[in-house]
Write an enzyme that holds these catalytic residues in place. Sequence first.
Site, mmCIF file in Angstrom:
data_model
loop_
_atom_site.group_PDB
_atom_site.id
_atom_site.type_symbol
_atom_site.label_atom_id
_atom_site.label_comp_id
_atom_site.label_asym_id
_atom_site.label_seq_id
_atom_site.Cartn_x
_atom_site.Cartn_y
_atom_site.Cartn_z
ATOM 1 N N ARG A 64 6.355 -8.102 3.538
ATOM 2 C CA ARG A 64 5.583 -6.951 4.005
ATOM 3 C C ARG A 64 4.568 -7.408 5.039
ATOM 4 O O ARG A 64 3.893 -8.420 4.860
ATOM 5 C CB ARG A 64 4.878 -6.252 2.847
ATOM 6 N N ARG A 95 -2.565 -10.706 -1.931
ATOM 7 C CA ARG A 95 -1.876 -9.863 -0.951
ATOM 8 C C ARG A 95 -1.256 -10.782 0.107
ATOM 9 O O ARG A 95 -1.945 -11.287 0.985
ATOM 10 C CB ARG A 95 -2.867 -8.881 -0.319
ATOM 11 N N GLU A 102 -3.384 -3.503 -9.635
ATOM 12 C CA GLU A 102 -1.987 -3.093 -9.763
ATOM 13 C C GLU A 102 -1.055 -4.294 -9.855
ATOM 14 O O GLU A 102 -1.169 -5.247 -9.077
ATOM 15 C CB GLU A 102 -1.586 -2.239 -8.561
ATOM 16 N N SER A 125 4.402 -0.595 -10.117
ATOM 17 C CA SER A 125 4.505 0.848 -9.928
ATOM 18 C C SER A 125 5.900 1.271 -10.344
ATOM 19 O O SER A 125 6.882 0.704 -9.863
ATOM 20 C CB SER A 125 4.274 1.240 -8.465
ATOM 21 N N ARG A 165 1.445 -11.813 -8.627
ATOM 22 C CA ARG A 165 0.282 -11.192 -9.268
ATOM 23 C C ARG A 165 0.252 -11.503 -10.762
ATOM 24 O O ARG A 165 -0.811 -11.612 -11.365
ATOM 25 C CB ARG A 165 0.284 -9.688 -9.014
#
Length: 430
Positions: free
Chosen positions: A262, A277, A349, A352, A391
Amino acid sequence: MHDIRAIRETPDAFDAALARRGLAPVSPAILALDESRRAKISAAEEAQAARNAASKEVGAAKARGDEAEFERLRALVAEKKDEIARLDDEAKAEDARLREMLMGLPNLPLADVPDGPDETANVERHRWGTPPELSFPAKEHYQLPGVAAGMDFETAAKLSGARFVVLKGAVARIHRALAQFMLDTHVTENGLTEVNAPVLVREEMMYGTGQLPKFGEDSYQTREGWWLIPTSEVTLTNTVNDTLLDEADLPRRMTAHSLCFRSEAGSAGRDTAGMLRQHQFEKVEMVSIVHPDQGLDELERMTRCAEGILEKLGLPYRTVVLCTGDMGFGARRTHDLEVWLPGQATYREISSVSYCGDFQARRMNARFRPASGGKPDYVHSLNGSGLAVGRCLIAVLENGQREDGSVALPEALAPWLGGKTLLTVEGELA
């Protein structure tokens, strides 16, 4: 993508649903373009009928020696041919514009999704576990002495630039163990089929799951035209692209461990320290392709699959329902799992899990043949992280930290770490 017939039938309801996502009414523009497109198609059909009739009469006029009528009919046939070509071209252009408009619109939220502009309006469902009460100031993962030797940002910056990391030694092994633990749990306990798929995909696959056309800047494209996947949701979901399944084939449940890429466009300055990130990361993804009647039950099942991973690792978390302003483009309802990070003293987070209804299936033309017969219908799709590996590594390191800089590791990982349950202050497994 949305069903144009549903928009024609209930335009106000369509606009009201999009308004919950903060969008202005779009049905008037969509329906005007749709009406113009359909009018041109109808006009082309009428012109074709007139051309066919004139073509039949040309020979008769020639046979009876009526040169004037013959020339008039021949000119009419040529005129209608040009008219048909023009109308077909205009209809195709408007069809492309209509498809582009529909492709750019997000999915409609379910009625029970909470309204709100951003994450502040998300609704917590429950919490599990108790954040550790440390007798010393908590450190972030990259500050832990036992981690420093195995998490090299300086070398990664030399190799690739910012937002990359080189993992080495024991830390790399823990990272790998987490991915293997997740995969094995999903396969042996949760009944998912393991898939190893490419990380380079054709452009239409990115359209199929909703990354394109609107979010191209968030991903990377090669010079040859392939796209690097932002998540294996793209590959797993598109395994049914342009496919007609039998109802007996449903549900189809898959999992994959893959590299993900990403660009993090729009996130400049956010979470730049550590590996929270990154441009390149690893994730264990879950995707389900189900009968329309199974969608919401499957959302609950997949949420429990992700929660179960955190519980086995002993990591405190909370589950929230995302509001309309925080929900992803393709989702109708999303459950986020947020894991406790002592270094930041907050939940972040880590997964999801989203129910997409037939939104992706319409983009992919993925359908099933009902067992009772009748017209094929679109499948429903779901996707969720099970979990983000990097994460999860951060959460394991921070929640297991000790005052001397070592890290107590979850017992659940011991089978993948040769029985070791400690990362020493020197960065070794013990």
